[in-house]
Design an enzyme around this catalytic site. Structure first.
Site, mmCIF file in Angstrom:
data_model
loop_
_atom_site.group_PDB
_atom_site.id
_atom_site.type_symbol
_atom_site.label_atom_id
_atom_site.label_comp_id
_atom_site.label_asym_id
_atom_site.label_seq_id
_atom_site.Cartn_x
_atom_site.Cartn_y
_atom_site.Cartn_z
ATOM 1 C CE LYS A 1 -8.477 -3.058 -4.738
ATOM 2 N NZ LYS A 1 -8.995 -3.101 -3.621
ATOM 3 N NE ARG A 2 -6.097 6.869 -1.924
ATOM 4 C CZ ARG A 2 -7.333 6.926 -1.796
ATOM 5 N NH1 ARG A 2 -8.050 6.386 -2.979
ATOM 6 N NH2 ARG A 2 -7.967 7.531 -0.929
#
Length: 309
Positions: free
Chosen positions: A105-106
């Site tokens: 979930k960058r």
């Protein structure tokens, strides 16, 4: 990369993704002891056992499941040794022919987002030599900082035959606190995010009609998922929430198109901890994981039907 994933889903008739969100506490009791019979108390040995656990599950499911999703938080909490286990797990799954999703979930802005993208989707240059870091095929990203936080990822998936999944409507109970707010034009926030995902991926649509910019759409919110499927006919869904979070096959079938395509369903604890369930009593953890995958496949097929034209 989405086309390759869909090819494999059709071949196996299985839209299952196994989440290797492996906590040391999930391991069987005998794997928590060292060779002398003492309890393991170091990150180094704990992550060695986690890696062994993952490898054995991968070996047992790689011929029936197309993909694994490896959640980095479960490895980061073991520090440097944990990241080594994360990297080894990604490499091992790819070596066994599985599509690998790094669930990180960058997101950030500009140059920082570019660094994240290089780590998972591209390469890092050292004195003119390009070196690849974590060997992911796909990466989860958070688009809620806007387009400048996603553009570097889109550039890298185009250059490197990769894919991303952007958070749109997540499976957690409180997701509606933000994602279900209504904008002045009558759109919900999650619908606006879906429109952005569609825009980001419009130039990457493959042979099955799905782009390389997918969406994370939770199985636990079928009403919203049904709206998004209609709104985003070219967007492939990564679908969390099945099993332990309360989602079931009937709830998530709205995520799929008329050919049984358009999504892959993640199940983490329901697979890797299956050996703890009464129905798998007496089985070792990897055989129980395989049995749970087969049961999930049958459950999904009963709702979705045949996959492919």
């Amino acid at each position: 990369m989405i086309d390759r994933l869909i090819d494999r889903i059709i071949e196996l008739q299985n839209p299952t993704c196994v989440g290797l969100d492996t906590n040391f506490d999930y391991l069987p009791d005998d794997m928590k002891m060292d060779k002398s019979g003492d309890e393991i108390t170091t990150f180094e040995t704990a992550t060695e056992r986690i890696t062994e656990f993952n490898m054995n599950i991968i070996d047992k499911i790689c011929d029936i499941v197309p993909a694994v999703k490896v959640q980095v938080a479960y490895y980061e909490m073991y520090g440097y040794e944990g990241l080594k286990a994360f990297d080894y797990t990604l490499n091992y799954a790819r070596g066994r022919g599985m599509i690998v999703i790094a669930d990180c979930k960058r997101n950030d802005i500009g140059s920082t987002a570019s660094c994240y993208s290089k780590a998972y989707l591209g390469s890092t240059c050292v004195n003119g030599k390009k070196i690849k870091s974590f060997p992911a095929d796909m990466l989860t990203v958070n688009g809620y900082l806007g387009s400048d936080g996603i553009t570097p990822f889109v550039d890298d998936i185009k250059a490197n035959d990769k894919s991303i999944f952007a958070l749109v409507k997540t499976s957690n109970p409180s997701s509606g606190e933000l994602q279900n707010l209504k904008l002045e034009n009558g759109e919900y926030v999650y619908e606006r995010m879906g429109a952005l995902v569609n825009e980001w991926g419009k130039d990457t649509v493959g042979k099955y009609g799905y782009s390389e910019v997918g969406a994370v759409v939770g199985a636990t919110h079928p009403e919203e998922a049904e709206k998004l499927r209609k709104q985003l006919p070219n967007t492939f869904f990564l679908i969390p929430g099945y099993g332990a979070q309360g989602g079931n096959a009937q709830m998530l079938k709205v995520c799929f198109d008329s050919h049984g395509l358009g999504g892959i369903v993640n199940n983490s604890r329901g697979i890797i901890c299956a050996y703890k369930k009464p129905e798998y009593s007496g089985m070792n953890y990897y055989d129980a994981a395989r049995a749970a995958c087969i049961a999930m496949q049958q459950d999904l097929q009963s709702a979705i039907g045949k996959m492919g034209k």
